[in-house]
Scaffold this motif. Structure first.
Motif, PDB file in Angstrom:
ATOM      1  N   LEU A 169      -0.692 -53.368 -31.294  1.00 16.92           N
ATOM      2  CA  LEU A 169      -1.371 -52.536 -32.295  1.00 16.92           C
ATOM      3  C   LEU A 169      -0.879 -52.873 -33.699  1.00 16.92           C
ATOM      4  O   LEU A 169      -0.281 -52.050 -34.396  1.00 16.92           O
ATOM      5  CB  LEU A 169      -1.148 -51.056 -31.982  1.00 16.92           C
ATOM      6  CG  LEU A 169      -1.684 -50.559 -30.644  1.00 16.92           C
ATOM      7  CD1 LEU A 169      -1.337 -49.098 -30.441  1.00 16.92           C
ATOM      8  CD2 LEU A 169      -3.195 -50.768 -30.579  1.00 16.92           C
ATOM      9  N   THR A 170      -1.119 -54.092 -34.128  1.00 19.32           N
ATOM     10  CA  THR A 170      -0.769 -54.481 -35.492  1.00 19.32           C
ATOM     11  C   THR A 170      -1.940 -54.176 -36.422  1.00 19.32           C
ATOM     12  O   THR A 170      -3.044 -53.883 -35.980  1.00 19.32           O
ATOM     13  CB  THR A 170      -0.432 -55.978 -35.564  1.00 19.32           C
ATOM     14  OG1 THR A 170      -1.567 -56.731 -35.116  1.00 19.32           O
ATOM     15  CG2 THR A 170       0.765 -56.300 -34.693  1.00 19.32           C
ATOM     16  N   ARG A 171      -1.688 -54.259 -37.709  1.00 19.43           N
ATOM     17  CA  ARG A 171      -2.740 -53.999 -38.692  1.00 19.43           C
ATOM     18  C   ARG A 171      -2.687 -55.059 -39.773  1.00 19.43           C
ATOM     19  O   ARG A 171      -1.653 -55.734 -39.977  1.00 19.43           O
ATOM     20  CB  ARG A 171      -2.561 -52.617 -39.308  1.00 19.43           C
ATOM     21  CG  ARG A 171      -1.223 -52.465 -40.033  1.00 19.43           C
ATOM     22  CD  ARG A 171      -1.100 -51.132 -40.707  1.00 19.43           C
ATOM     23  NE  ARG A 171       0.237 -50.962 -41.292  1.00 19.43           N
ATOM     24  CZ  ARG A 171       0.594 -49.910 -42.015  1.00 19.43           C
ATOM     25  NH1 ARG A 171      -0.261 -48.938 -42.254  1.00 19.43           N
ATOM     26  NH2 ARG A 171       1.816 -49.820 -42.509  1.00 19.43           N
ATOM     27  N   GLU A 172      -3.781 -55.192 -40.495  1.00 15.53           N
ATOM     28  CA  GLU A 172      -3.868 -56.164 -41.575  1.00 15.53           C
ATOM     29  C   GLU A 172      -3.368 -55.550 -42.878  1.00 15.53           C
ATOM     30  O   GLU A 172      -3.558 -54.360 -43.137  1.00 15.53           O
ATOM     31  CB  GLU A 172      -5.316 -56.630 -41.759  1.00 15.53           C
ATOM     32  CG  GLU A 172      -5.885 -57.384 -40.565  1.00 15.53           C
ATOM     33  CD  GLU A 172      -5.213 -58.739 -40.363  1.00 15.53           C
ATOM     34  OE1 GLU A 172      -4.796 -59.347 -41.376  1.00 15.53           O
ATOM     35  OE2 GLU A 172      -5.105 -59.181 -39.211  1.00 15.53           O
ATOM     36  N   ILE A 173      -2.751 -56.365 -43.699  1.00 17.71           N
ATOM     37  CA  ILE A 173      -2.406 -55.966 -45.059  1.00 17.71           C
ATOM     38  C   ILE A 173      -3.698 -55.982 -45.871  1.00 17.71           C
ATOM     39  O   ILE A 173      -4.522 -56.878 -45.694  1.00 17.71           O
ATOM     40  CB  ILE A 173      -1.385 -56.949 -45.653  1.00 17.71           C
ATOM     41  CG1 ILE A 173      -0.074 -56.885 -44.850  1.00 17.71           C
ATOM     42  CG2 ILE A 173      -1.118 -56.650 -47.121  1.00 17.71           C
ATOM     43  CD1 ILE A 173       0.907 -57.982 -45.198  1.00 17.71           C
ATOM     44  N   PRO A 174      -3.938 -54.998 -46.746  1.00 23.53           N
ATOM     45  CA  PRO A 174      -5.147 -55.027 -47.582  1.00 23.53           C
ATOM     46  C   PRO A 174      -5.344 -56.405 -48.199  1.00 23.53           C
ATOM     47  O   PRO A 174      -4.420 -56.976 -48.789  1.00 23.53           O
ATOM     48  CB  PRO A 174      -4.876 -53.950 -48.633  1.00 23.53           C
ATOM     49  CG  PRO A 174      -4.008 -52.959 -47.909  1.00 23.53           C
ATOM     50  CD  PRO A 174      -3.131 -53.791 -47.002  1.00 23.53           C
ATOM     51  N   SER A 175      -6.536 -56.934 -48.046  1.00 21.51           N
ATOM     52  CA  SER A 175      -6.788 -58.360 -48.313  1.00 21.51           C
ATOM     53  C   SER A 175      -6.603 -58.773 -49.768  1.00 21.51           C
ATOM     54  O   SER A 175      -6.305 -59.933 -50.043  1.00 21.51           O
ATOM     55  CB  SER A 175      -8.206 -58.730 -47.862  1.00 21.51           C
ATOM     56  OG  SER A 175      -9.163 -57.941 -48.559  1.00 21.51           O
ATOM     57  N   ASP A 176      -6.761 -57.852 -50.700  1.00 21.84           N
ATOM     58  CA  ASP A 176      -6.730 -58.252 -52.116  1.00 21.84           C
ATOM     59  C   ASP A 176      -5.388 -57.996 -52.785  1.00 21.84           C
ATOM     60  O   ASP A 176      -5.276 -58.133 -54.005  1.00 21.84           O
ATOM     61  CB  ASP A 176      -7.831 -57.535 -52.891  1.00 21.84           C
ATOM     62  CG  ASP A 176      -7.641 -56.017 -52.900  1.00 21.84           C
ATOM     63  OD1 ASP A 176      -7.074 -55.498 -51.928  1.00 21.84           O
ATOM     64  OD2 ASP A 176      -8.054 -55.369 -53.875  1.00 21.84           O
TER      65      ASP A 176
END
Length: 525
Positions: A169-176
């Motif tokens: 259950l990992t998540r992405e860092i906000p792309s910008d």
């Protein structure tokens, strides 16, 4: 002219907070206070009452319970900032402080310093590319969600981490955004603060992301400032002088540190010991003084880096060793010379090379320019050598077509020593114990940038015991590690006495070892 709104996060010692607020606002500056909601209500009421008639003091409109490593510290800061922005329209700069900080310059000096350059002062280094985090979690701070306090709810904290890791259950860092990291002690311009507050209202996705990261006070403001402000308007340093011990704990300053603190190129210092009453009194009078001239010796930054670089290698997490699955080879012998005086070790190494013909390499993990063969680029930088230490050593054994190799290490390289001694190869160590005169230590402080030509003599005299104790502590750590096949030779011992240890270290006859220890001027500076 600059006018500073100090953002004070505190949780104890109401008398000290009252005095700090009165001192800093007496010169025309401002203060916004967030007093931890966990603290005693009576203490907060006492602070409010004492400062009620001071128009330059305000309080966060909502107090929250704060915990180390939690989002609550950032939210408390934002609450205090919002109050300061509303109450003090003339404030040009906002300076983050704790209750343990004290000014080491006058208000006059601080205002002129901030007027001189239109910049934000905040440590903000690339989270993944920099080495700001020395050990422990890095990516894990961001890609997993952290709801519990690691110190007070340790079982829940690690149980939730393990569950997310197991289920992927990992998540992405906000792309910008590019996540940055640095000290939480910053000084930002009003425009920057207003842009940050506006950003927090518009970008709920970023706020939700940071709200469940671990230790966000080291990343939130650092990331947003870099996201919102041009690089040439950011000075990536803190204006608060602080140092860390080998245990990752802040170093406290005492009464005899007054002259040392004033000569540093910083505006505040942290932490001032509660017992340093004379130091507190002298610094308390300093901020409102006029016409004080400061002789900046400028060794502060180097001294800060010297101790923080080591101190952030804390002991909450074990050290990371690269390539632990590899080995140098069961039949190989790695012999390590350890010495703080590199020129002494190099003399001894040169004599070993002549007497035994055993391949030897100088401080390959400490000096970029150490002569090494071309090994396909792995030898190119100190960072690569250290990261791929076992692969590098295997390649050197193979390059020299040998099963025996001698290298030199600085006493600070304790993690390398542990790694090599944990290998299946045979590892031996010989420590060279030297004497350190005051003249040598002064020269050492110049060479490594802890002091400069303008460093006052009084500062040097106070610095010498610190450096001497640091060297003693490094040697003690090696001895306390309990390495097998460890020996030590002494500057004060005779060549015959030292020959016993050298013969054992190199597995050579005693007469050959004596030729090595009889090297002319072996211990000379």
């Amino acid at each position: 002219m600059a006018k500073i709104a100090y953002i004070l996060l505190c949780h104890k010692d109401p008398d000290a907070i009252i005095m700090q607020a009165e001192r800093l606002t007496a010169a025309g500056d401002y203060m916004s206070i967030h007093f931890d909601a966990r603290a005693r209500k009576a203490d907060f009421a006492r602070i409010r009452k004492a400062l009620a008639d001071n128009p330059n003091v305000t309080f966060a409109r909502r107090r929250i319970k704060c915990g180390w490593g939690e989002w609550s510290l950032v939210q408390a800061t934002l609450n205090a900032i919002e109050a300061a922005v509303d109450e003090f329209p003339r404030a040009t700069h906002f300076y983050m402080l704790s209750g343990d900080c004290m000014a080491i310059k006058t208000a006059e000096y601080a205002h002129s310093f901030l007027d001189a350059q239109d910049k934000d002062y905040i440590e903000s280094f690339d989270y993944f590319e920099s080495d700001w985090i020395k050990t422990g979690w890095k990516e894990e701070r961001l890609i997993y969600r952290h709801w519990f306090n690691e110190r007070t709810q340790k079982r829940r904290f690690y149980a939730m981490f393990q569950a997310q890791k197991r289920l992927g259950l990992t998540r992405e860092i906000p792309s910008d955004i590019q996540v940055m990291i640095g000290s939480q002690w910053w000084c930002l311009r009003r425009r920057t603060i207003e842009w940050i507050l506006d950003f927090t209202r518009k970008r709920r996705d970023v706020m939700q992301f940071f709200a469940t990261t671990w230790i966000p006070d080291e990343t939130f403001f650092q990331t947003l400032v870099r996201h919102l402000i041009p690089e040439d308007e950011i000075d990536p340093r803190t204006l608060t002088f602080l140092m860390f011990s080998d245990y990752g704990m802040p170093v406290s300053f005492y009464n005899d540190h007054y002259d040392l603190l004033l000569s540093q190129d910083f505006l505040f210092a942290r932490k001032i010991s509660p017992e340093a009453k004379e130091l507190k009194a002298r610094l308390g009078r300093l901020y409102a003084a006029h016409g004080v001239q400061f002789q900046i010796s400028n060794e502060g930054r180097n001294l800060y880096k010297f101790l923080t670089g080591r101190g952030r290698i804390g002991r909450r997490f074990s050290m990371r060793f690269w390539e632990t699955e590899s080995t140098l080879g069961r039949e190989r012998e790695l012999m390590i010379l350890v010495c703080k005086k590199w020129h002494v070790a190099k003399r001894l190494l040169d004599q070993i090379r002549q007497v035994t013909n055993v391949p030897s390499i100088e401080y390959l993990f400490n000096e970029e320019g150490t002569p090494l063969p071309d090994l396909g680029g792995i030898q190119a930088t100190l960072e690569k050598r250290t990261r791929h230490r076992r692969a590098l050593m295997r390649m050197l054994f193979e390059y020299f077509d040998t099963d025996r190799l001698v290298i030199c290490l600085d006493p600070t390289n304790l993690e390398l020593m542990h790694d090599f001694f944990s290998d299946r190869s045979v590892t031996r160590m010989l420590e060279i114990e030297c004497q350190f005169t005051d003249e040598y230590l002064i020269g050492h402080s110049y060479r490594v940038g802890l002091a400069g030509e303008r460093t006052p003599k009084a500062t040097l005299e106070r610095l010498l015991p610190t450096i001497r104790n640091e060297m003693t502590y490094e040697a003690d750590r090696i001895r306390d590690a309990g390495f097998a096949r460890y020996g030590r030779i002494h500057q004060t011992s005779t060549p015959e006495e030292n020959a016993d240890k050298v013969a054992e270290f190199l597995s050579i006859p005693w007469d050959q070892a004596l030729r090595i220890t009889q090297t002319d001027h072996l211990f000379a500076d």
